[in-house]
Design a protein around this motif. Structure first.
Motif, mmCIF file in Angstrom:
data_model
loop_
_atom_site.group_PDB
_atom_site.id
_atom_site.type_symbol
_atom_site.label_atom_id
_atom_site.label_comp_id
_atom_site.label_asym_id
_atom_site.label_seq_id
_atom_site.Cartn_x
_atom_site.Cartn_y
_atom_site.Cartn_z
ATOM 1 N N ASN A 116 -42.134 -7.649 21.375
ATOM 2 C CA ASN A 116 -43.412 -7.755 20.664
ATOM 3 C C ASN A 116 -44.291 -6.555 20.910
ATOM 4 N N TYR A 117 -45.434 -6.576 20.259
ATOM 5 C CA TYR A 117 -46.370 -5.456 20.321
ATOM 6 C C TYR A 117 -47.750 -6.048 20.556
ATOM 7 N N TYR A 118 -48.489 -5.448 21.477
ATOM 8 C CA TYR A 118 -49.747 -6.082 21.905
ATOM 9 C C TYR A 118 -50.709 -6.364 20.762
ATOM 10 N N ARG A 119 -50.727 -5.481 19.752
ATOM 11 C CA ARG A 119 -51.729 -5.620 18.701
ATOM 12 C C ARG A 119 -51.184 -6.325 17.459
ATOM 13 N N SER A 120 -49.919 -6.712 17.468
ATOM 14 C CA SER A 120 -49.344 -7.442 16.330
ATOM 15 C C SER A 120 -49.825 -8.891 16.355
ATOM 16 N N SER A 121 -50.419 -9.324 15.245
ATOM 17 C CA SER A 121 -50.938 -10.699 15.175
ATOM 18 C C SER A 121 -49.826 -11.724 15.324
ATOM 19 N N SER A 127 -42.489 -19.130 31.038
ATOM 20 C CA SER A 127 -42.490 -17.725 31.451
ATOM 21 C C SER A 127 -41.504 -16.941 30.586
ATOM 22 N N TYR A 128 -41.780 -15.667 30.400
ATOM 23 C CA TYR A 128 -40.916 -14.837 29.545
ATOM 24 C C TYR A 128 -41.047 -13.386 29.976
ATOM 25 N N ASP A 129 -40.012 -12.631 29.643
ATOM 26 C CA ASP A 129 -40.081 -11.187 29.868
ATOM 27 C C ASP A 129 -40.716 -10.534 28.643
ATOM 28 N N TYR A 130 -41.665 -9.674 28.887
ATOM 29 C CA TYR A 130 -42.384 -8.990 27.809
ATOM 30 C C TYR A 130 -41.683 -7.666 27.530
ATOM 31 N N VAL A 131 -41.121 -7.533 26.335
ATOM 32 C CA VAL A 131 -40.451 -6.275 25.968
ATOM 33 C C VAL A 131 -41.268 -5.614 24.858
ATOM 34 N N PRO A 132 -41.947 -4.516 25.156
ATOM 35 C CA PRO A 132 -42.803 -3.901 24.137
ATOM 36 C C PRO A 132 -42.003 -3.161 23.057
ATOM 37 N N VAL A 133 -42.442 -3.316 21.828
ATOM 38 C CA VAL A 133 -41.864 -2.590 20.684
ATOM 39 C C VAL A 133 -43.047 -1.948 19.966
ATOM 40 N N HIS A 134 -43.141 -0.639 20.045
ATOM 41 C CA HIS A 134 -44.338 0.042 19.547
ATOM 42 C C HIS A 134 -44.261 0.217 18.027
ATOM 43 N N LEU A 135 -45.014 -0.617 17.325
ATOM 44 C CA LEU A 135 -44.945 -0.609 15.854
ATOM 45 C C LEU A 135 -45.450 0.697 15.253
ATOM 46 N N VAL A 136 -46.525 1.224 15.797
ATOM 47 C CA VAL A 136 -47.104 2.434 15.213
ATOM 48 C C VAL A 136 -46.150 3.616 15.379
ATOM 49 N N LYS A 137 -45.376 3.603 16.465
ATOM 50 C CA LYS A 137 -44.355 4.644 16.661
ATOM 51 C C LYS A 137 -43.024 4.280 15.993
ATOM 52 N N ASN A 138 -43.030 3.195 15.197
ATOM 53 C CA ASN A 138 -41.837 2.748 14.445
ATOM 54 C C ASN A 138 -40.644 2.408 15.330
ATOM 55 N N GLU A 139 -40.904 1.949 16.532
ATOM 56 C CA GLU A 139 -39.785 1.584 17.409
ATOM 57 C C GLU A 139 -38.974 0.411 16.851
ATOM 58 N N HIS A 140 -39.639 -0.426 16.022
ATOM 59 C CA HIS A 140 -38.920 -1.571 15.433
ATOM 60 C C HIS A 140 -37.872 -1.128 14.415
ATOM 61 N N GLN A 141 -38.026 0.083 13.896
ATOM 62 C CA GLN A 141 -37.080 0.590 12.894
ATOM 63 C C GLN A 141 -35.857 1.237 13.539
ATOM 64 N N GLN A 142 -35.895 1.409 14.837
ATOM 65 C CA GLN A 142 -34.797 2.130 15.480
ATOM 66 C C GLN A 142 -33.569 1.244 15.685
ATOM 67 N N SER A 164 -33.739 -8.107 10.573
ATOM 68 C CA SER A 164 -34.772 -7.638 9.648
ATOM 69 C C SER A 164 -35.714 -6.627 10.312
ATOM 70 N N ARG A 165 -35.491 -6.407 11.613
ATOM 71 C CA ARG A 165 -36.288 -5.433 12.385
ATOM 72 C C ARG A 165 -37.795 -5.694 12.315
ATOM 73 N N LEU A 166 -38.112 -6.969 12.285
ATOM 74 C CA LEU A 166 -39.521 -7.347 12.314
ATOM 75 C C LEU A 166 -39.878 -7.821 13.725
ATOM 76 N N VAL A 167 -41.145 -7.704 14.044
ATOM 77 C CA VAL A 167 -41.674 -8.122 15.336
ATOM 78 C C VAL A 167 -42.545 -9.349 15.105
ATOM 79 N N PRO A 168 -42.512 -10.368 15.948
ATOM 80 C CA PRO A 168 -41.790 -10.486 17.219
ATOM 81 C C PRO A 168 -40.393 -11.086 17.044
ATOM 82 N N SER A 169 -39.586 -10.958 18.098
ATOM 83 C CA SER A 169 -38.334 -11.707 18.235
ATOM 84 C C SER A 169 -38.334 -12.365 19.595
#
Lengths: 213, 213
Positions: A5-10, A25-40, A49-54
């Motif tokens: 997920n990404y901190y600012r993604s609704s 409890s969960y592990d937080y794995v950041p995916v930086h949307l503005v840097k297009n990390e979800h597209q990688q 579908s490379r959408l956040v969150p998963s």
């Protein structure tokens, strides 16, 4: 469980709230949307579908779409309930959540705002007007729907539900664009009631490990 | 039951499909969106948010938001099931439906297209490009998600689900704007399988009492 997920993604924020409300409890794995990390490439293995969150379960199964994830969590970890037991009430709570998730939020996604500026050459002022229009317009519809509900501190009664998990990120999002929230007492009352709870505080963007200044 | 709806509204079409799949009879009450009948005072008594469709139950309770309505119908009239019994499969079917209902459809609503032309002064060509972009882009994501599924004739397995109720209206909608559907074998395969069923045929816009030439 791992939450990509990404901190600012609704949509990410919605799922974080549900996880906190249920004390999971969960592990937080950041995916930086503005840097297009979800597209990688790498993220494609998590989300087709490379959408956040998963949300990746302990057995490796990966779930997408925030409302579907929250309903899954509610079915597999029923306490505290995020959807009422009664079918009619459940339909109404889902409808409140969908009013935000289908009528407001999609119009103000990062990729939509990018299309407005890059393809349609909309200027900053017109982009912000677009943004505020859909949030304000949609919240006015929500306010009318809330007036039909059972009352209580939250969107539906006296405990937070799926509807509150979706409402709160939308308000945060709107605050960034200086949306006018006046004259929406039920909507803002529910928001304020939620923000008194530790679960919502812990899930908010500024409390995330990938939060930027 | 009474369904307040409009023949060409995708969200209305979704609910008509579900009603037909379950063999439930209903009174068809047309609400002409292009003539803004949904904004008129009378409809406010049916839908606080004045959105279409609304399903009014025999006891007078009114439900909004198409996916919430379909889940209500599935819970109260379980056969044939439109959501799988297993929680994980149910989450995946909901996610497929939400991928269309939250990522594609909201961008191409009548009110959004109106905003583009009236407020942003976007010309017809750019409006159509916008439309096709979001449908095509979203369906490519859907195609990738379908590849992860269990296979079968429909979006999820060998019987129609909520996901098909949402997919079919989106394809109809895209056809009106000449969206390119090539290279989407799973998506279009599910669409074609659905259209062989009487329920989808009966629910389609051209079969509605308010259909225009």
């Amino acid at each position: 469980m791992k939450l990509y997920n990404y901190y600012r993604s609704s949509a990410s924020f919605r799922v974080r709230i549900a996880l906190e409300l249920k004390g999971l409890s969960y592990d937080y794995v950041p995916v930086h949307l503005v840097k297009n990390e979800h597209q990688q490439e790498g993220y494609g293995a998590v989300s087709a579908s490379r959408l956040v969150p998963s949300l990746v379960l302990d057995d490796g199964e990966s779930l997408g779409q925030s409302m579907a994830i929250i309903e899954y969590l509610d079915e597999t970890h029923p306490e505290p309930r995020l959807l009422p037991a009664d079918a009619l009430a459940r339909a109404r709570v889902r409808a409140l959540a969908q009013l935000i998730a289908c009528e407001i939020h999609p119009l103000n996604n990062l990729r939509v705002l990018r299309y407005l500026t890059r393809q349609l050459k909309v200027d900053e002022e017109a982009k912000n007007t677009w943004y505020r229009h859909w949030v304000r317009d949609g919240l006015e519809l929500l306010e009318r729907e809330l007036a039909r509900g059972p009352g209580g501190a939250y969107c539906w009664g006296d405990t937070p539900t799926l509807a509150d998990c979706v409402l709160v990120p939308q308000i945060f999002n709107g605050q960034r664009f200086n949306v006018d929230f006046s004259g929406l007492p039920r909507t803002m009352g529910a928001f304020e009631a939620c923000m008194k709870l530790a679960a919502f505080q812990k899930a908010q963007p500024s409390a995330c490990p990938d939060a930027e200044a």
